[in-house]
Design a protein around this motif. Sequence first.
Motif, mmCIF file in Angstrom:
data_model
loop_
_atom_site.group_PDB
_atom_site.id
_atom_site.type_symbol
_atom_site.label_atom_id
_atom_site.label_comp_id
_atom_site.label_asym_id
_atom_site.label_seq_id
_atom_site.Cartn_x
_atom_site.Cartn_y
_atom_site.Cartn_z
ATOM 1 N N MET A 1 0.656 -1.120 -0.017
ATOM 2 C CA MET A 1 0.181 0.222 0.130
ATOM 3 C C MET A 1 0.974 1.465 -0.044
ATOM 4 O O MET A 1 0.496 2.129 -0.666
ATOM 5 N N LYS A 2 1.668 1.171 0.971
ATOM 6 C CA LYS A 2 2.923 2.658 0.464
ATOM 7 C C LYS A 2 3.624 2.302 -0.070
ATOM 8 O O LYS A 2 3.764 3.942 -0.816
ATOM 9 N N THR A 3 3.917 1.454 -0.961
ATOM 10 C CA THR A 3 4.534 2.246 -2.732
ATOM 11 C C THR A 3 3.544 2.332 -3.804
ATOM 12 O O THR A 3 3.585 3.419 -4.690
ATOM 13 N N LYS A 4 2.072 1.751 -3.573
ATOM 14 C CA LYS A 4 1.529 2.605 -4.256
ATOM 15 C C LYS A 4 0.628 4.490 -4.164
ATOM 16 O O LYS A 4 0.699 4.660 -4.869
ATOM 17 N N VAL A 5 1.323 4.495 -2.922
ATOM 18 C CA VAL A 5 1.016 5.955 -1.796
ATOM 19 C C VAL A 5 2.522 6.757 -2.427
ATOM 20 O O VAL A 5 1.499 7.869 -3.705
ATOM 21 N N ILE A 6 3.505 6.374 -2.558
ATOM 22 C CA ILE A 6 4.575 6.767 -3.143
ATOM 23 C C ILE A 6 4.606 6.836 -4.958
ATOM 24 O O ILE A 6 5.228 8.647 -5.121
ATOM 25 N N ALA A 7 4.000 5.605 -5.033
ATOM 26 C CA ALA A 7 4.090 5.732 -7.229
ATOM 27 C C ALA A 7 3.367 7.442 -7.324
ATOM 28 O O ALA A 7 3.341 8.152 -8.315
ATOM 29 N N CYS A 8 1.913 7.416 -7.126
ATOM 30 C CA CYS A 8 1.056 8.507 -6.907
ATOM 31 C C CYS A 8 1.351 9.587 -7.008
ATOM 32 O O CYS A 8 0.935 10.616 -7.601
ATOM 33 N N ILE A 9 2.362 9.860 -5.341
ATOM 34 C CA ILE A 9 2.902 11.538 -5.341
ATOM 35 C C ILE A 9 3.899 11.906 -6.235
ATOM 36 O O ILE A 9 4.154 12.318 -6.903
ATOM 37 N N SER A 10 4.380 10.507 -7.090
ATOM 38 C CA SER A 10 6.079 10.535 -7.619
ATOM 39 C C SER A 10 5.009 11.186 -9.312
ATOM 40 O O SER A 10 5.738 11.617 -10.521
ATOM 41 N N ALA A 11 3.825 10.248 -8.915
ATOM 42 C CA ALA A 11 3.620 10.654 -10.478
ATOM 43 C C ALA A 11 2.680 11.463 -10.642
ATOM 44 O O ALA A 11 3.122 12.931 -11.849
ATOM 45 N N LEU A 12 2.326 12.810 -9.889
ATOM 46 C CA LEU A 12 1.880 13.669 -9.976
ATOM 47 C C LEU A 12 3.003 14.792 -9.889
ATOM 48 O O LEU A 12 3.011 15.537 -10.295
ATOM 49 N N ILE A 13 4.037 14.775 -9.306
ATOM 50 C CA ILE A 13 4.954 15.707 -9.108
ATOM 51 C C ILE A 13 5.693 15.682 -10.790
ATOM 52 O O ILE A 13 5.714 16.266 -11.220
ATOM 53 N N LEU A 14 5.646 14.023 -11.652
ATOM 54 C CA LEU A 14 5.925 13.831 -12.638
ATOM 55 C C LEU A 14 4.434 15.206 -14.028
ATOM 56 O O LEU A 14 4.592 14.959 -14.455
ATOM 57 N N LEU A 15 3.939 14.799 -12.892
ATOM 58 C CA LEU A 15 2.212 14.993 -14.430
ATOM 59 C C LEU A 15 2.494 17.022 -14.278
ATOM 60 O O LEU A 15 1.793 16.635 -15.189
ATOM 61 N N VAL A 16 2.834 16.891 -12.900
ATOM 62 C CA VAL A 16 2.155 18.361 -12.617
ATOM 63 C C VAL A 16 4.092 19.830 -13.502
ATOM 64 O O VAL A 16 3.365 20.377 -13.764
ATOM 65 N N LEU A 17 4.627 18.287 -13.062
ATOM 66 C CA LEU A 17 5.852 20.004 -13.364
ATOM 67 C C LEU A 17 6.390 20.038 -14.004
ATOM 68 O O LEU A 17 6.873 22.147 -15.228
ATOM 69 N N PRO A 18 6.458 19.242 -15.825
ATOM 70 C CA PRO A 18 6.633 19.444 -16.714
ATOM 71 C C PRO A 18 5.435 20.508 -17.768
ATOM 72 O O PRO A 18 6.133 21.268 -18.658
ATOM 73 N N CYS A 19 4.582 20.469 -16.875
ATOM 74 C CA CYS A 19 3.050 21.243 -17.358
ATOM 75 C C CYS A 19 3.416 22.747 -17.085
ATOM 76 O O CYS A 19 3.300 23.486 -17.567
#
Length: 89
Positions: A1-19
């Motif tokens: 479960m912790k890995t999925k939360v970390i993955a979601c946070i990392s994915a959001l960072i990867l989505l927001v920063l390039p935009c």
Amino acid sequence: MKTKVIACISALILLVLPCITAGLFTLPFVAFYLILPLSCIWFSNELGGYTGIGMGKGAITTKTPGCFIVFAGFLLLWVPIILVILDII
């Protein structure tokens, strides 16, 4: 479960920063890139349990542990972040 939360946070960072830095036109490219790493992290046991016909010659005869699939998913997920950090330094 912790890995999925970390993955979601990392994915959001990867989505927001390039935009923010390059504009909204990068959003579909980044979203398409995130499909493979996130699927490796979220469905690691299902992907690791696949046996059968492999790509190329031969077959996949043993199951891959889910932790290896999760590691590969995080590696794919964090490579762009690490490259950006190294470029800034």
